[in-house]
Each structure stands twice: as structure tokens, then as C-alpha cells.
Design a protein around this motif. Structure first.
Motif, short mmCIF file in Angstrom:
data_model
loop_
_atom_site.label_atom_id
_atom_site.label_comp_id
_atom_site.label_asym_id
_atom_site.label_seq_id
_atom_site.Cartn_x
_atom_site.Cartn_y
_atom_site.Cartn_z
N MET A 288 48.32 2.39 36.19
CA MET A 288 49.41 1.87 35.42
C MET A 288 50.64 2.71 35.69
SD MET A 288 50.02 4.25 32.81
CE MET A 288 50.68 3.56 31.37
N ILE B 108 52.79 7.30 35.72
CA ILE B 108 52.00 6.77 36.83
C ILE B 108 50.59 7.36 36.69
CG2 ILE B 108 51.73 6.63 39.34
CD1 ILE B 108 54.29 5.30 38.24
N ALA B 109 49.59 6.51 36.56
CA ALA B 109 48.23 7.00 36.35
C ALA B 109 47.21 6.05 36.98
CB ALA B 109 47.95 7.14 34.86
N VAL B 110 46.21 6.66 37.59
CA VAL B 110 45.07 5.92 38.14
C VAL B 110 43.82 6.66 37.65
CG1 VAL B 110 43.86 5.23 40.24
CG2 VAL B 110 46.36 5.20 40.18
N GLN B 111 42.88 5.94 37.09
CA GLN B 111 41.65 6.58 36.62
C GLN B 111 41.00 7.33 37.77
OE1 GLN B 111 39.21 3.49 34.89
NE2 GLN B 111 40.15 3.78 32.89
N HIS C 191 38.96 5.75 40.49
CA HIS C 191 39.61 4.79 41.38
C HIS C 191 40.70 5.43 42.24
CE1 HIS C 191 37.49 1.53 39.42
NE2 HIS C 191 37.82 2.08 38.27
N GLN C 192 40.82 6.75 42.16
CA GLN C 192 41.84 7.44 42.96
C GLN C 192 41.43 7.47 44.43
OE1 GLN C 192 42.37 11.22 40.99
NE2 GLN C 192 43.48 10.29 39.29
N ARG D 282 42.37 5.27 46.69
CA ARG D 282 42.23 3.91 47.24
C ARG D 282 43.58 3.23 47.44
NH1 ARG D 282 37.44 1.57 43.32
NH2 ARG D 282 35.97 3.27 43.68
N LEU E 163 45.91 2.90 45.12
CA LEU E 163 46.41 2.26 43.91
C LEU E 163 47.70 2.90 43.41
CD1 LEU E 163 43.02 1.70 42.05
CD2 LEU E 163 44.42 -0.01 43.22
N GLY E 164 47.81 4.22 43.51
CA GLY E 164 49.04 4.90 43.13
C GLY E 164 50.21 4.41 43.96
N ILE F 75 51.21 0.97 42.79
CA ILE F 75 51.94 1.01 41.52
C ILE F 75 53.39 1.41 41.76
CG2 ILE F 75 52.16 2.25 39.33
CD1 ILE F 75 49.01 2.42 39.39
#
Length: 81
Positions: free
Chosen positions: A1, A17-20, A23-24, A26, A28-29, A32
Motif C-alpha cells: 500500500m 509505502i509498505a509491502v508485507q 511479499h517483499q 517481488r 510490489l514496492g 506502488i
């Protein structure tokens, strides 16, 4: 998110800015940040100032999207209550 805060006019701050952890690593950051920057470029007026605080080595990620280090011209400051 990820989240953008600001005055809706000339000043914006990219925050949270956060990725669980599971799931880091990959991309996703990157996705976002790319989506937030795309949104700002499409909606913010020309000349708007967009800032963020980059912890640790995160400045390397943000630099890929046009963010530049501001020090020594300006430095981030904070206090905790």
C-alpha cells in the motif's frame, strides 16, 4: 500500500509505502511507487512539489522515479511526542 497526502494543490508528500514481509522482493514496492507517481503526474498541477522521506537505502528505489536527494539544500526534520 502507499498513500499521498497534501494540500491538493501545490504540495504533496508520498507516505506509508509498505509491502508485507512475505511479499517483499517481488517488485510490489516498485509497482506502488510507479502508480503513485503516475497518479501525481496525471493530476497534480505543473510546478507542484512532491516530497518523501526515504529511510535507509530506499532512496535508490525512489530515484528510479525521478526523486532526488535534497540535502544539503534542505534536510528532513522530525520529533516524536
Amino acid at each position: 500500500m502507499g498513500r499521498i497526502i497534501g494540500d491538493g494543490g501545490l504540495f504533496f508528500q508520498v507516505v506509508d509505502i509498505a509491502v508485507q514481509p512475505a511479499h517483499q522482493g517481488r517488485g510490489l514496492g516498485k509497482a506502488i511507487v510507479a502508480a503513485l507517481v503516475e497518479h501525481l503526474r496525471a493530476t497534480a498541477p505543473k510546478g507542484a512539489y512532491v516530497g518523501l522521506m526515504a529511510d535507509g537505502e530506499a532512496h535508490r528505489l525512489y530515484a528510479q522515479y525521478g526523486f532526488e536527494l535534497t540535502a544539503p539544500r534542505s534536510v528532513g526534520m522530525a520529533f516524536v511526542i
